[in-house]
Design a protein around this motif. Structure first.
Motif, PDB file in Angstrom:
ATOM      1  N   LEU A 177     -41.403  36.608  30.706  1.00  0.00           N
ATOM      2  CA  LEU A 177     -42.557  35.735  30.532  1.00  0.00           C
ATOM      3  C   LEU A 177     -42.815  35.441  29.053  1.00  0.00           C
ATOM      4  O   LEU A 177     -43.110  34.305  28.669  1.00  0.00           O
ATOM      5  CB  LEU A 177     -43.791  36.367  31.170  1.00  0.00           C
ATOM      6  N   LEU A 178     -42.689  36.469  28.214  1.00  0.00           N
ATOM      7  CA  LEU A 178     -42.918  36.273  26.783  1.00  0.00           C
ATOM      8  C   LEU A 178     -41.860  35.354  26.177  1.00  0.00           C
ATOM      9  O   LEU A 178     -42.156  34.527  25.305  1.00  0.00           O
ATOM     10  CB  LEU A 178     -42.931  37.618  26.060  1.00  0.00           C
ATOM     11  N   ILE A 179     -40.616  35.489  26.638  1.00  0.00           N
ATOM     12  CA  ILE A 179     -39.549  34.627  26.113  1.00  0.00           C
ATOM     13  C   ILE A 179     -39.766  33.185  26.565  1.00  0.00           C
ATOM     14  O   ILE A 179     -39.521  32.241  25.803  1.00  0.00           O
ATOM     15  CB  ILE A 179     -38.172  35.159  26.543  1.00  0.00           C
ATOM     16  N   ILE A 180     -40.253  32.986  27.796  1.00  0.00           N
ATOM     17  CA  ILE A 180     -40.576  31.634  28.261  1.00  0.00           C
ATOM     18  C   ILE A 180     -41.634  31.010  27.348  1.00  0.00           C
ATOM     19  O   ILE A 180     -41.510  29.849  26.923  1.00  0.00           O
ATOM     20  CB  ILE A 180     -41.060  31.674  29.722  1.00  0.00           C
ATOM     21  N   LEU A 181     -42.678  31.769  27.018  1.00  0.00           N
ATOM     22  CA  LEU A 181     -43.721  31.260  26.111  1.00  0.00           C
ATOM     23  C   LEU A 181     -43.148  30.967  24.729  1.00  0.00           C
ATOM     24  O   LEU A 181     -43.520  29.969  24.090  1.00  0.00           O
ATOM     25  CB  LEU A 181     -44.869  32.268  26.005  1.00  0.00           C
ATOM     26  N   LEU A 182     -42.245  31.826  24.251  1.00  0.00           N
ATOM     27  CA  LEU A 182     -41.623  31.592  22.946  1.00  0.00           C
ATOM     28  C   LEU A 182     -40.827  30.293  22.952  1.00  0.00           C
ATOM     29  O   LEU A 182     -40.906  29.489  22.014  1.00  0.00           O
ATOM     30  CB  LEU A 182     -40.720  32.771  22.582  1.00  0.00           C
ATOM     31  N   ILE A 183     -40.067  30.057  24.014  1.00  0.00           N
ATOM     32  CA  ILE A 183     -39.275  28.823  24.117  1.00  0.00           C
ATOM     33  C   ILE A 183     -40.199  27.602  24.117  1.00  0.00           C
ATOM     34  O   ILE A 183     -39.954  26.612  23.419  1.00  0.00           O
ATOM     35  CB  ILE A 183     -38.391  28.848  25.375  1.00  0.00           C
ATOM     36  N   LEU A 184     -41.282  27.668  24.890  1.00  0.00           N
ATOM     37  CA  LEU A 184     -42.221  26.548  24.944  1.00  0.00           C
ATOM     38  C   LEU A 184     -42.871  26.301  23.588  1.00  0.00           C
ATOM     39  O   LEU A 184     -43.082  25.155  23.179  1.00  0.00           O
ATOM     40  CB  LEU A 184     -43.293  26.815  26.003  1.00  0.00           C
ATOM     41  N   SER A 185     -43.175  27.380  22.857  1.00  0.00           N
ATOM     42  CA  SER A 185     -43.871  27.247  21.572  1.00  0.00           C
ATOM     43  C   SER A 185     -42.991  26.649  20.476  1.00  0.00           C
ATOM     44  O   SER A 185     -43.485  26.332  19.390  1.00  0.00           O
ATOM     45  CB  SER A 185     -44.397  28.614  21.112  1.00  0.00           C
ATOM     46  N   LEU A 221     -41.111  43.734  21.663  1.00  0.00           N
ATOM     47  CA  LEU A 221     -42.203  43.027  22.315  1.00  0.00           C
ATOM     48  C   LEU A 221     -43.178  42.489  21.272  1.00  0.00           C
ATOM     49  O   LEU A 221     -43.650  41.354  21.366  1.00  0.00           O
ATOM     50  CB  LEU A 221     -42.907  43.961  23.297  1.00  0.00           C
ATOM     51  N   HIS A 222     -43.495  43.302  20.262  1.00  0.00           N
ATOM     52  CA  HIS A 222     -44.332  42.833  19.147  1.00  0.00           C
ATOM     53  C   HIS A 222     -43.738  41.588  18.510  1.00  0.00           C
ATOM     54  O   HIS A 222     -44.430  40.609  18.246  1.00  0.00           O
ATOM     55  CB  HIS A 222     -44.435  43.916  18.063  1.00  0.00           C
ATOM     56  N   THR A 223     -42.436  41.651  18.239  1.00  0.00           N
ATOM     57  CA  THR A 223     -41.761  40.553  17.555  1.00  0.00           C
ATOM     58  C   THR A 223     -41.892  39.254  18.333  1.00  0.00           C
ATOM     59  O   THR A 223     -42.184  38.191  17.763  1.00  0.00           O
ATOM     60  CB  THR A 223     -40.266  40.888  17.361  1.00  0.00           C
ATOM     61  N   THR A 224     -41.699  39.320  19.656  1.00  0.00           N
ATOM     62  CA  THR A 224     -41.764  38.118  20.480  1.00  0.00           C
ATOM     63  C   THR A 224     -43.172  37.533  20.498  1.00  0.00           C
ATOM     64  O   THR A 224     -43.358  36.316  20.384  1.00  0.00           O
ATOM     65  CB  THR A 224     -41.303  38.429  21.911  1.00  0.00           C
ATOM     66  N   CYS A 225     -44.183  38.383  20.659  1.00  0.00           N
ATOM     67  CA  CYS A 225     -45.571  37.909  20.666  1.00  0.00           C
ATOM     68  C   CYS A 225     -45.945  37.262  19.334  1.00  0.00           C
ATOM     69  O   CYS A 225     -46.527  36.167  19.299  1.00  0.00           O
ATOM     70  CB  CYS A 225     -46.522  39.063  20.963  1.00  0.00           C
ATOM     71  N   LEU A 226     -45.617  37.933  18.233  1.00  0.00           N
ATOM     72  CA  LEU A 226     -45.967  37.408  16.917  1.00  0.00           C
ATOM     73  C   LEU A 226     -45.192  36.137  16.599  1.00  0.00           C
ATOM     74  O   LEU A 226     -45.706  35.226  15.946  1.00  0.00           O
ATOM     75  CB  LEU A 226     -45.722  38.472  15.845  1.00  0.00           C
ATOM     76  N   ALA A 227     -43.937  36.059  17.054  1.00  0.00           N
ATOM     77  CA  ALA A 227     -43.133  34.852  16.838  1.00  0.00           C
ATOM     78  C   ALA A 227     -43.777  33.653  17.531  1.00  0.00           C
ATOM     79  O   ALA A 227     -43.848  32.553  16.957  1.00  0.00           O
ATOM     80  CB  ALA A 227     -41.714  35.066  17.355  1.00  0.00           C
ATOM     81  N   THR A 228     -44.272  33.847  18.745  1.00  0.00           N
ATOM     82  CA  THR A 228     -44.931  32.762  19.480  1.00  0.00           C
ATOM     83  C   THR A 228     -46.216  32.338  18.777  1.00  0.00           C
ATOM     84  O   THR A 228     -46.495  31.143  18.619  1.00  0.00           O
ATOM     85  CB  THR A 228     -45.231  33.195  20.923  1.00  0.00           C
ATOM     86  N   LEU A 229     -47.014  33.306  18.333  1.00  0.00           N
ATOM     87  CA  LEU A 229     -48.251  32.995  17.604  1.00  0.00           C
ATOM     88  C   LEU A 229     -47.955  32.243  16.310  1.00  0.00           C
ATOM     89  O   LEU A 229     -48.687  31.324  15.933  1.00  0.00           O
ATOM     90  CB  LEU A 229     -49.024  34.282  17.306  1.00  0.00           C
ATOM     91  N   ALA A 230     -46.883  32.625  15.627  1.00  0.00           N
ATOM     92  CA  ALA A 230     -46.509  31.960  14.379  1.00  0.00           C
ATOM     93  C   ALA A 230     -46.122  30.505  14.632  1.00  0.00           C
ATOM     94  O   ALA A 230     -46.466  29.609  13.848  1.00  0.00           O
ATOM     95  CB  ALA A 230     -45.364  32.708  13.706  1.00  0.00           C
ATOM     96  N   ASN A 231     -45.398  30.251  15.717  1.00  0.00           N
ATOM     97  CA  ASN A 231     -45.044  28.872  16.063  1.00  0.00           C
ATOM     98  C   ASN A 231     -46.280  28.033  16.378  1.00  0.00           C
ATOM     99  O   ASN A 231     -46.340  26.835  16.086  1.00  0.00           O
ATOM    100  CB  ASN A 231     -44.100  28.848  17.269  1.00  0.00           C
ATOM    101  N   THR A 234     -43.595  27.914   3.127  1.00  0.00           N
ATOM    102  CA  THR A 234     -42.768  27.308   4.175  1.00  0.00           C
ATOM    103  C   THR A 234     -43.201  27.835   5.535  1.00  0.00           C
ATOM    104  O   THR A 234     -43.369  29.045   5.721  1.00  0.00           O
ATOM    105  CB  THR A 234     -41.285  27.635   3.946  1.00  0.00           C
ATOM    106  N   GLN A 235     -43.400  26.929   6.477  1.00  0.00           N
ATOM    107  CA  GLN A 235     -43.845  27.342   7.801  1.00  0.00           C
ATOM    108  C   GLN A 235     -42.788  28.222   8.474  1.00  0.00           C
ATOM    109  O   GLN A 235     -41.607  27.908   8.448  1.00  0.00           O
ATOM    110  CB  GLN A 235     -44.097  26.116   8.680  1.00  0.00           C
ATOM    111  N   LEU A 236     -43.258  29.308   9.059  1.00  0.00           N
ATOM    112  CA  LEU A 236     -42.366  30.115   9.888  1.00  0.00           C
ATOM    113  C   LEU A 236     -42.067  29.356  11.174  1.00  0.00           C
ATOM    114  O   LEU A 236     -42.953  28.756  11.778  1.00  0.00           O
ATOM    115  CB  LEU A 236     -43.031  31.446  10.247  1.00  0.00           C
ATOM    116  N   HIS A 237     -40.821  29.386  11.561  1.00  0.00           N
ATOM    117  CA  HIS A 237     -40.456  28.808  12.856  1.00  0.00           C
ATOM    118  C   HIS A 237     -39.459  29.737  13.528  1.00  0.00           C
ATOM    119  O   HIS A 237     -38.380  29.985  13.005  1.00  0.00           O
ATOM    120  CB  HIS A 237     -39.843  27.419  12.696  1.00  0.00           C
ATOM    121  N   PHE A 238     -39.867  30.269  14.661  1.00  0.00           N
ATOM    122  CA  PHE A 238     -39.007  31.183  15.407  1.00  0.00           C
ATOM    123  C   PHE A 238     -38.408  30.447  16.598  1.00  0.00           C
ATOM    124  O   PHE A 238     -39.101  29.699  17.292  1.00  0.00           O
ATOM    125  CB  PHE A 238     -39.801  32.380  15.921  1.00  0.00           C
ATOM    126  N   SER A 239     -37.138  30.653  16.830  1.00  0.00           N
ATOM    127  CA  SER A 239     -36.486  30.066  17.991  1.00  0.00           C
ATOM    128  C   SER A 239     -35.751  31.157  18.769  1.00  0.00           C
ATOM    129  O   SER A 239     -35.334  32.168  18.200  1.00  0.00           O
ATOM    130  CB  SER A 239     -35.505  28.966  17.574  1.00  0.00           C
TER     131      SER A 239
END
Length: 357
Positions: free
Chosen positions: A56-64, A118-128, A285-290
């Motif tokens: 679920l977290l990875i799905i949110l990351l992809i969408l973000s 799990l922390h990394t994925t959540c924070l990556a989505t918030l950063a996006n 520079t904006q962080l962008h996680f993919s």
């Protein structure tokens, strides 16, 4: 059907592997149809498997990763969120709810799972999401500042433990325990920096649209003070204190009859946001996680699919004969991000969050 783990796995496969399906999801105007079941499932993370939470977290990351998605979720207002019990959420945007749930997931992970990925994925989505935040709710803004405080407490505890071990004669500086603590300390340093970059992105690109974020930072400004001189955080905190100085100085100069109430402070911030020009703010520079799937995903997915088959097929297998996966264990996933590109100041331009079987 997203309460069912098999449906989550199917959705992940479609979003990750089918660009046409992903585009179809992103252009829909009823994103709440998809996001609300995902967020409700994450809300009840303690009753879900770790595999389901990760998917679920990875799905949110992809969408973000899509800027239009990040903008549109803040335009959709939810009249209420009945399943969220800790706080009354009335007329909250879908984007604010997503921020709240992601932060709650980090908090749950801090106390229960303690999984760095799990922390990394959540924070990556918030950063996006951060540069596109629009009218973040008061509660979401408070939780965002509290996230920095939660991680800073964990960071300070690790510093104390490491220093205590170093001062103990029985343990030398080359001791493995000390090295492990130093490695964990570095991880939490990175987490704190990402949270500061999230706050910076909101203040730099969207401050006039987010008075509640300004209020939350002003209300808890003492949590940032211990890190002002930290070499990893100093530049980012300069921007935060630039904002604090702007609003604090105007508040000090304004005479008030009686005490400052919450409503009066918020109205003051809204009025002064109009004169905010961002002078003196450093542009980072904006962080962008993919998200990027590993080169051999079948090493994880084939055992995972058969685990689901075994648990749901309705007829029994001889557990002793199964060699594809440990019958009594869940497959582990590892998520990490690696540096894709850096600018002249050494700041990351882009990271990829990868899925490592």
């Amino acid at each position: 059907c997203l309460a069912d783990e098999t449906a989550v796995l199917l959705l992940y496969s479609l979003v990750q592997g089918n660009s046409d399906f992903l585009e179809y999801v992103l252009v829909r105007t009823d994103l709440d149809t998809l996001l609300m079941p995902i967020l409700e499932t994450l809300y009840s993370a303690s009753r879900r498997t770790s595999n389901q939470i990760y998917m679920l977290l990875i799905i949110l990351l992809i969408l973000s990763q899509d800027s239009s998605f990040n903008a549109s979720i803040h335009k959709m207002i939810l009249p209420g969120v009945p399943w969220y019990k800790e706080h009354l959420l009335h007329q909250t945007s879908l984007g604010s709810l997503m921020v709240i749930i992601l932060i709650r997931t980090v908090q749950y992970n801090l106390s229960k799972l303690r999984d760095v990925y799990l922390h990394t994925t959540c924070l990556a989505t918030l950063a996006n999401m951060a540069p596109h935040v629009h009218r973040l709710s008061a509660y979401a803004s408070q939780r965002l500042v509290s996230l920095f405080y939660m991680l800073s407490r964990k960071y300070n505890k690790l510093v104390e433990l490491r220093d205590d071990k170093l001062q103990t004669k029985a343990i030398s500086t080359g001791d493995g325990l000390v090295e492990d603590m130093s490695a964990e300390l570095q991880i939490y340093t990175d987490f704190l920096r990402i949270v500061l970059e999230i706050l910076n992105a909101i203040l730099t690109y969207a401050l006039p649209r987010n008075p509640e974020v300004v209020y939350a930072i002003m209300h808890r400004q003492e949590v940032f003070q211990p890190f002002k001189s930290h070499p990893r955080f100093a530049e980012l905190l300069e921007n935060i204190y630039n904002v604090l100085d702007f609003f604090n100085s105007r508040m000090d100069a304004q005479r008030m009859d009686g005490e400052w109430s919450v409503e009066k402070v918020l109205l003051f911030i809204i009025n002064n946001c109009r004169s905010w020009r961002g002078e003196g703010m450093k542009m980072f520079t904006q962080l962008h996680f993919s998200y990027e799937q590993e080169s051999h995903p079948e090493e994880f997915f084939i055992p995972y699919v058969w685990q689901l088959v075994l648990s749901r097929c309705g007829f029994s297998f001889n557990a002793d004969a199964i060699t594809l996966f440990p019958v009594d264990m869940h497959a582990n996933k590892e998520i990490y991000y690696d540096e894709m590109n850096t600018n002249q100041n050494g700041e990351l331009n882009e990271q990829r969050v990868q899925f490592d079987p």
